[in-house]
Scaffold this motif. Structure first.
Motif, PDB file in Angstrom:
ATOM      1  N   ALA A  22       0.830  -1.206   0.000  1.00  0.00           N
ATOM      2  CA  ALA A  22       0.000   0.000   0.000  1.00  0.00           C
ATOM      3  C   ALA A  22       0.865   1.257   0.000  1.00  0.00           C
ATOM      4  N   ILE A  25       1.991   1.758  -3.654  1.00  0.00           N
ATOM      5  CA  ILE A  25       0.837   2.141  -4.463  1.00  0.00           C
ATOM      6  C   ILE A  25       0.396   3.560  -4.123  1.00  0.00           C
ATOM      7  N   MET A  26       0.443   3.907  -2.832  1.00  0.00           N
ATOM      8  CA  MET A  26       0.052   5.243  -2.396  1.00  0.00           C
ATOM      9  C   MET A  26       0.982   6.308  -2.980  1.00  0.00           C
ATOM     10  N   THR A  29       0.297   6.583  -6.710  1.00  0.00           N
ATOM     11  CA  THR A  29      -0.983   7.253  -6.936  1.00  0.00           C
ATOM     12  C   THR A  29      -0.858   8.744  -6.697  1.00  0.00           C
ATOM     13  N   SER A  50      -8.510   7.855  -3.040  1.00  0.00           N
ATOM     14  CA  SER A  50      -7.833   6.563  -2.960  1.00  0.00           C
ATOM     15  C   SER A  50      -6.544   6.660  -2.142  1.00  0.00           C
ATOM     16  N   VAL A  51      -5.904   7.820  -2.160  1.00  0.00           N
ATOM     17  CA  VAL A  51      -4.704   8.008  -1.334  1.00  0.00           C
ATOM     18  C   VAL A  51      -5.084   7.938   0.144  1.00  0.00           C
ATOM     19  N   TYR A  53      -7.643   6.264   1.398  1.00  0.00           N
ATOM     20  CA  TYR A  53      -7.956   4.858   1.673  1.00  0.00           C
ATOM     21  C   TYR A  53      -6.671   4.032   1.841  1.00  0.00           C
ATOM     22  N   LEU A  54      -5.714   4.247   0.947  1.00  0.00           N
ATOM     23  CA  LEU A  54      -4.449   3.509   1.028  1.00  0.00           C
ATOM     24  C   LEU A  54      -3.679   3.864   2.298  1.00  0.00           C
ATOM     25  N   HIS A  55      -3.654   5.154   2.624  1.00  0.00           N
ATOM     26  CA  HIS A  55      -2.955   5.603   3.830  1.00  0.00           C
ATOM     27  C   HIS A  55      -3.597   4.980   5.070  1.00  0.00           C
ATOM     28  N   ALA A  57      -5.414   2.208   5.214  1.00  0.00           N
ATOM     29  CA  ALA A  57      -5.165   0.765   5.221  1.00  0.00           C
ATOM     30  C   ALA A  57      -3.741   0.460   5.672  1.00  0.00           C
ATOM     31  N   LEU A  58      -2.790   1.241   5.182  1.00  0.00           N
ATOM     32  CA  LEU A  58      -1.393   1.025   5.532  1.00  0.00           C
ATOM     33  C   LEU A  58      -1.176   1.119   7.038  1.00  0.00           C
TER      34      LEU A  58
END
Length: 167
Positions: A22, A25-26, A29, A50-51, A53-55, A57-58
């Protein structure tokens, strides 16, 4: 007891090995967002979200793995100078009286909000955003469960370490 702790560790090792991607990908992105916005004058709310969401999740899913590899911030006033037995006792206290109760309360109090978000499949945070706020909210109980699993593994190891020193 150590064998059971090793099995519990496997959960966070697996999650950590997946979630670490993540971060990459972050970054990619965010680079794409900057490129699209400042070179092509294009912006998408969902891509920006989405950034977030990724942050989320990470950090939320990676917390258990961070505890596994002892990467959390620790106040070393007494701990650094303590012997292995006292370190185990300090860790035991922290898990039993701080981490486990706080994660249990957070899990208990956040669950109704997460359940309601899933019941209505709660939509985007912003207009045009990712229509899955319920997934974002689901990170809270996942965070709690992963930290509780890792805390139990650490607790078992600390008990075993204290028992070794006594015999």
């Amino acid at each position: 007891m150590n064998r059971t702790a090793d099995r519990l560790d496997m959960v966070n090792r697996l999650v950590g090995s997946i979630v670490r991607w993540a971060a990459l990908i972050m970054v990619l992105t965010q680079f794409a967002i900057v490129l699209l916005r400042y070179v092509f004058s294009i912006s998408f709310v969902a891509v920006n979200e989405s950034v977030l969401y990724l942050h989320s999740a990470l950090f939320m899913l990676g917390a258990g793995y961070t505890l596994l590899v002892d990467g959390h911030v620790r106040v070393d006033i007494f701990y650094a100078k303590a012997n292995a037995r006292w370190q185990a006792a300090i860790d035991l206290f922290g898990h039993v009286f701080l981490l486990i109760p706080s994660m249990s309360l957070l899990l208990y109090w956040s669950w109704p909000s997460v359940r309601n978000a899933w019941a209505i499949l709660e939509g985007p945070i912003s207009v045009g955003g990712i229509p899955a706020s319920f997934l974002l909210k689901s990170l809270i109980p996942a965070f709690c469960v992963l930290l509780l699993i890792q805390s139990l593994a650490c607790l078992m190891r600390n008990i075993a370490r204290l028992q070794e020193r006594q015999s």
